[in-house]
Design an enzyme around this catalytic site. Sequence first.
Site, PDB file in Angstrom:
ATOM      1  N   ASP A 117      25.439  96.360 -70.116  1.00  0.00           N
ATOM      2  CA  ASP A 117      26.781  96.200 -70.644  1.00  0.00           C
ATOM      3  C   ASP A 117      26.943  94.719 -70.933  1.00  0.00           C
ATOM      4  OD1 ASP A 117      29.253  97.701 -71.240  1.00  0.00           O
ATOM      5  OD2 ASP A 117      30.149  96.186 -69.953  1.00  0.00           O
ATOM      6  N   SER A 118      27.502  94.432 -72.097  1.00  0.00           N
ATOM      7  CA  SER A 118      27.545  93.029 -72.498  1.00  0.00           C
ATOM      8  C   SER A 118      28.800  92.735 -73.282  1.00  0.00           C
ATOM      9  CB  SER A 118      26.316  92.716 -73.360  1.00  0.00           C
ATOM     10  OG  SER A 118      26.291  93.594 -74.466  1.00  0.00           O
ATOM     11  N   LYS A 168      16.426  84.280 -80.716  1.00  0.00           N
ATOM     12  CA  LYS A 168      17.624  84.808 -80.037  1.00  0.00           C
ATOM     13  C   LYS A 168      17.228  85.507 -78.729  1.00  0.00           C
ATOM     14  CE  LYS A 168      21.488  87.992 -80.132  1.00  0.00           C
ATOM     15  NZ  LYS A 168      22.187  89.136 -80.724  1.00  0.00           N
ATOM     16  N   GLY A 223      27.472  92.131 -84.337  1.00  0.00           N
ATOM     17  CA  GLY A 223      28.632  91.774 -83.521  1.00  0.00           C
ATOM     18  C   GLY A 223      29.162  90.379 -83.824  1.00  0.00           C
TER      19      GLY A 223
HETATM   20  P1  IMP Z   1      28.182  97.293 -75.155  1.00  0.00           P
HETATM   21  O1  IMP Z   1      27.295  98.009 -76.104  1.00  0.00           O
HETATM   22  O2  IMP Z   1      29.174  98.132 -74.448  1.00  0.00           O
HETATM   23  O3  IMP Z   1      27.405  96.417 -74.222  1.00  0.00           O
HETATM   24  O4  IMP Z   1      29.121  96.378 -76.058  1.00  0.00           O
HETATM   25  C1  IMP Z   1      28.797  95.086 -76.308  1.00  0.00           C
HETATM   26  C2  IMP Z   1      29.683  94.500 -77.409  1.00  0.00           C
HETATM   27  O5  IMP Z   1      29.725  93.098 -77.178  1.00  0.00           O
HETATM   28  C3  IMP Z   1      29.060  94.701 -78.789  1.00  0.00           C
HETATM   29  O6  IMP Z   1      29.660  95.745 -79.473  1.00  0.00           O
HETATM   30  C4  IMP Z   1      29.352  93.360 -79.469  1.00  0.00           C
HETATM   31  O7  IMP Z   1      30.625  93.407 -80.043  1.00  0.00           O
HETATM   32  C5  IMP Z   1      29.362  92.381 -78.326  1.00  0.00           C
HETATM   33  N1  IMP Z   1      28.012  91.806 -78.111  1.00  0.00           N
HETATM   34  C6  IMP Z   1      27.189  92.004 -77.038  1.00  0.00           C
HETATM   35  N2  IMP Z   1      26.030  91.342 -77.187  1.00  0.00           N
HETATM   36  C7  IMP Z   1      26.112  90.730 -78.377  1.00  0.00           C
HETATM   37  C8  IMP Z   1      25.188  89.900 -79.100  1.00  0.00           C
HETATM   38  O8  IMP Z   1      24.047  89.600 -78.691  1.00  0.00           O
HETATM   39  N3  IMP Z   1      25.633  89.460 -80.281  1.00  0.00           N
HETATM   40  C9  IMP Z   1      26.867  89.753 -80.781  1.00  0.00           C
HETATM   41  N4  IMP Z   1      27.727  90.534 -80.168  1.00  0.00           N
HETATM   42  C10 IMP Z   1      27.360  91.023 -78.965  1.00  0.00           C
END
Ligand code: IMP
Length: 192
Positions: A68-69, A170, A148
């Site tokens: 999760d990010s 990256k 993103g």
């Molecule tokens: P997840 O898939 O629930 O972890 O959602 C992470 C959201 O955070 C993504 O939809 C992006 O909007 C943003 N995000 C996470 N990592 C990145 C990255 O490496 N680059 C750009 N946006 C990111």
Amino acid sequence: MTKLLVVATGNPGKLRELQAYLANSGWELTLKPEELEIAETGETFAANAGLKASQVAQATGQWAIADDSGLQVDALNGVPGVYSARYGSNDSERIARLLRELGNAVNRQAQFVCAVAIARPDGTIALESEGICRGEILHAPRGEGGFGYDPIFYVPEKQLTFAEMSRELKGSISHRGQALKALIPQLAALNI
Ligand code: IMP
């Protein structure tokens, strides 16, 4: 014997990225079943990664990995944080909203955070790690790559936005790269 690790995502891109990091780990990665919906109701990245890994492990009876990010902007007290994906209906709306809310703030410091969790088949968490990448929010997008918030996330040490970097560059400095790098020796040490 190959050990199976179910990835708690329906996104084949995320599976490929994880496969690249964990190529020599002795684990074979596979996507979660499509019909399996997973809830993301935690208030921290670590809580969400744990929740997702546990749910998928229990539903499949296999080891599972989840991440999760998101992006935390200092001057916005960490917003959009765990709501990064839900901050607008597509990438350009999310970027426009963030730039609007930050306005002409002088402090443009921000960080990407990624939490990763691995759950045992019974849903208990076996391993966790977190990676952070610091940078600054530009006033306008730059670069064509990535996804993103990449075009507005500038890394001063490299003088590039995430969207201007090669995938390799990256991956070597990103929050996700760091979280996974920290996990590899722990995964290898798991005696199963
Ligand atoms: P997840 O898939 O629930 O972890 O959602 C992470 C959201 O955070 C993504 O939809 C992006 O909007 C943003 N995000 C996470 N990592 C990145 C990255 O490496 N680059 C750009 N946006 C990111």
